[in-house]
Write an enzyme that holds these catalytic residues in place. Structure first.
Site, PDB file in Angstrom:
ATOM      1  N   ASP A 117      -6.413  -1.783  -3.478  1.00  0.00           N
ATOM      2  CA  ASP A 117      -5.017  -1.958  -3.068  1.00  0.00           C
ATOM      3  C   ASP A 117      -4.774  -3.447  -2.835  1.00  0.00           C
ATOM      4  OD1 ASP A 117      -2.616  -0.134  -1.466  1.00  0.00           O
ATOM      5  OD2 ASP A 117      -2.762  -2.269  -1.021  1.00  0.00           O
ATOM      6  N   ASP A 150       0.708  -1.197  -6.721  1.00  0.00           N
ATOM      7  CA  ASP A 150      -0.363  -2.128  -6.322  1.00  0.00           C
ATOM      8  C   ASP A 150      -1.676  -1.432  -5.991  1.00  0.00           C
ATOM      9  OD1 ASP A 150      -0.020  -1.108  -3.701  1.00  0.00           O
ATOM     10  OD2 ASP A 150      -0.401  -3.081  -2.831  1.00  0.00           O
ATOM     11  N   GLU A 151      -1.852  -0.199  -6.486  1.00  0.00           N
ATOM     12  CA  GLU A 151      -3.001   0.549  -5.983  1.00  0.00           C
ATOM     13  C   GLU A 151      -3.523   1.543  -7.017  1.00  0.00           C
ATOM     14  OE1 GLU A 151      -1.168   2.049  -2.541  1.00  0.00           O
ATOM     15  OE2 GLU A 151      -2.673   3.529  -2.109  1.00  0.00           O
TER      16      GLU A 151
HETATM   17  P1  TTP Z   1       1.625  -1.417   0.115  1.00  0.00           P
HETATM   18  O1  TTP Z   1       0.332  -1.475  -0.618  1.00  0.00           O
HETATM   19  O2  TTP Z   1       1.893  -0.254   0.998  1.00  0.00           O
HETATM   20  O3  TTP Z   1       1.779  -2.701   1.049  1.00  0.00           O
HETATM   21  P2  TTP Z   1       1.462  -4.220   0.749  1.00  0.00           P
HETATM   22  O4  TTP Z   1       0.659  -4.402  -0.505  1.00  0.00           O
HETATM   23  O5  TTP Z   1       2.714  -4.993   0.799  1.00  0.00           O
HETATM   24  O6  TTP Z   1       0.599  -4.631   2.011  1.00  0.00           O
HETATM   25  P3  TTP Z   1      -0.907  -4.202   2.334  1.00  0.00           P
HETATM   26  O7  TTP Z   1      -1.675  -5.486   2.375  1.00  0.00           O
HETATM   27  O8  TTP Z   1      -0.839  -3.558   3.687  1.00  0.00           O
HETATM   28  O9  TTP Z   1      -1.367  -3.285   1.273  1.00  0.00           O
HETATM   29  O10 TTP Z   1       2.829  -1.518  -0.900  1.00  0.00           O
HETATM   30  C1  TTP Z   1       2.756  -2.245  -2.105  1.00  0.00           C
HETATM   31  C2  TTP Z   1       4.111  -2.824  -2.455  1.00  0.00           C
HETATM   32  O11 TTP Z   1       5.083  -1.796  -2.576  1.00  0.00           O
HETATM   33  C3  TTP Z   1       4.647  -3.776  -1.403  1.00  0.00           C
HETATM   34  O12 TTP Z   1       4.183  -5.112  -1.578  1.00  0.00           O
HETATM   35  C4  TTP Z   1       6.123  -3.638  -1.572  1.00  0.00           C
HETATM   36  C5  TTP Z   1       6.340  -2.229  -2.066  1.00  0.00           C
HETATM   37  N1  TTP Z   1       6.811  -1.375  -0.974  1.00  0.00           N
HETATM   38  C6  TTP Z   1       8.169  -1.098  -0.867  1.00  0.00           C
HETATM   39  O13 TTP Z   1       8.956  -1.535  -1.695  1.00  0.00           O
HETATM   40  N2  TTP Z   1       8.605  -0.325   0.179  1.00  0.00           N
HETATM   41  C7  TTP Z   1       7.753   0.155   1.132  1.00  0.00           C
HETATM   42  O14 TTP Z   1       8.188   0.835   2.081  1.00  0.00           O
HETATM   43  C8  TTP Z   1       6.353  -0.131   1.014  1.00  0.00           C
HETATM   44  C9  TTP Z   1       5.378   0.390   2.031  1.00  0.00           C
HETATM   45  C10 TTP Z   1       5.944  -0.886  -0.042  1.00  0.00           C
HETATM   46 MG    MG Z   2      -0.953  -3.160  -0.874  1.00  0.00          MG
HETATM   47 MG    MG Z   3      -0.379   0.106  -1.900  1.00  0.00          MG
END
Ligand code: TTP
Ligand code: MG
Ligand code: MG
Length: 356
Positions: free
Chosen positions: A8, A106-107
């Site tokens: 992720d 992103d995962e």
């Molecule tokens: P995530 O992987 O949940 O979060 P992140 O990568 O920003 O942070 P982390 O380091 O905790 O993993 O989400 C991936 C992307 O998806 C995030 O950068 C933006 C988008 N996203 C949204 O648009 N709305 C949301 O509510 C969430 C949680 C994420």
């Molecule tokens: Mg993330």
């Molecule tokens: Mg994610």
């Protein structure tokens, strides 16, 4: 032995922006779904770790973030760019996997049971993968490794930011036990509140609970919750299948030239399409309507939005615009259809542990 990893990306959208705006690196920054943090309707899509220190979070209204910390870089979303970076990340991740399943922008889960001999080997390989993403793209990520998807996801949360964490099978229960129930993968806010009301505060409380009682209280979710709390998850890493479009069609009971009936049908279908889109965590770019006339001839007309959208209300709006522009006046319709395409995943498919 099964070895599963979850990769992720860290604060993904903002990390992408840091690449092209080096001046915001390490500073409070958010990517928002609106241009105007002040007075706009948008929400924070993600916040840099520096911004999280002040309490800025995904999903928070931009106006609130702005009140908390005005001195933050507010960057409007550029979904296409994040998607381009995502594709580059995923191309690298794939080369390290026996099986690959992308679950959000992103995962991705990867099965590395064949590629890695054991946990130590898995740790070494995942550090290499992480390094490769950093060196080739300049982006940080976190990776969890364990015996199944659920535990890999939980381990990845423990690896953040910028780490690799291995949770061995015999460590799984211990690793979970002290965490609050709300941290269990897939458990939403409502479920966690309910669990707390029943006295299950930690994942360990839930793991020790009598499964029969859980099923009484939560129906079939009770069994799932009990398994999850014990770190049990049999689901396989599933190679992706492409969803290219989502559509609905309606045949009118009688051929009609009534605009009202057409608009109503579009509204109902758009709603269904929008639900499916949201459930799958997709953004869309193209809206198409299909018009079938009584002689079975058909017209399809599309409009491409300037950006990928997650605003499902736009589906009906655009579809009605297309109808008004292209439907032959006075001409009867036999059938009408709405389709969205050019889809991209933006959100993780959390396994549904929400008690409905
Ligand atoms: P995530 O992987 O949940 O979060 P992140 O990568 O920003 O942070 P982390 O380091 O905790 O993993 O989400 C991936 C992307 O998806 C995030 O950068 C933006 C988008 N996203 C949204 O648009 N709305 C949301 O509510 C969430 C949680 C994420
Ligand atoms: Mg993330
Ligand atoms: Mg994610």
């Amino acid at each position: 032995m099964r070895l599963i990893a979850l990769v992720d990306m860290d604060y993904f959208f903002v990390a992408c922006e840091e690449l092209r705006h080096p001046e915001i690196r390490g500073k409070p920054a958010v990517v928002g779904s609106d241009q105007k943090p002040e007075g706009g309707r948008g929400v924070v899509m993600t916040a840099s770790y520096a911004a999280r220190k002040f309490g800025l979070r995904s999903g928070m209204p931009l106006s609130m973030a702005y009140r908390i910390k005005k001195d933050t870089a507010y960057i409007p979303q550029d979904f296409e760019y994040y998607e381009e970076m995502s594709a580059k990340v995923m191309a690298i991740v794939k080369t390290h996997a026996d099986k690959f399943e992308q679950v959000s922008i992103d995962e991705a889960f990867i099965d590395i049971s064949k590629k890695a001999k054991d946990y130590d080997d898995a740790l070494k390989l995942m550090k290499q993968l992480k390094k490769e993403i950093r060196e080739k793209l300049g982006l940080p990520c976190s990776i969890g490794v364990s015996v199944n998807k659920l535990m890999a996801k939980m381990a990845s949360e423990g690896a953040k930011p910028d780490g690799v964490k291995v949770v061995r099978e015999d460590e799984a229960k211990e690793f979970l036990s002290k965490k609050p129930v709300g941290d269990l993968y897939g458990v939403g806010r409502k479920t966690s509140q309910m669990l707390e009301q029943f006295g299950y505060r930690t994942i360990g409380d839930l793991a020790k609970a009598n499964p029969v009682v859980l099923v009484e209280r939560f129906k079939s979710y009770g069994a799932e919750l009990h398994n999850a709390a014990n770190g049990v998850d049999e689901s396989e890493v599933q190679e992706n299948w492409e969803v290219k479009s989502i559509s609905r069609e309606r045949t009118f009971e009688r051929d009609t030239s009534e605009r009202n009936e057409m608009v109503e049908a579009i509204g109902a279908m758009s709603k269904e399409v929008g639900e499916e889109l949201k459930n799958g965590g997709f953004a869309f770019k193209v809206v198409t309507i299909k018009l079938r006339y009584p002689d079975f001839s058909e017209t399809m007309r599309s409009r491409s939005l300037s950006h990928r959208s997650v605003d499902t209300e736009e589906i009906a709006q655009v579809a009605v615009q297309l109808l008004d522009k292209y439907a032959e006046r006075e001409e009867k319709l036999r059938k009408i259809g709405v389709r969205v395409s050019n889809l991209a995943k933006y959100k993780g498919q959390k396994r549904m542990l929400e008690y409905a």
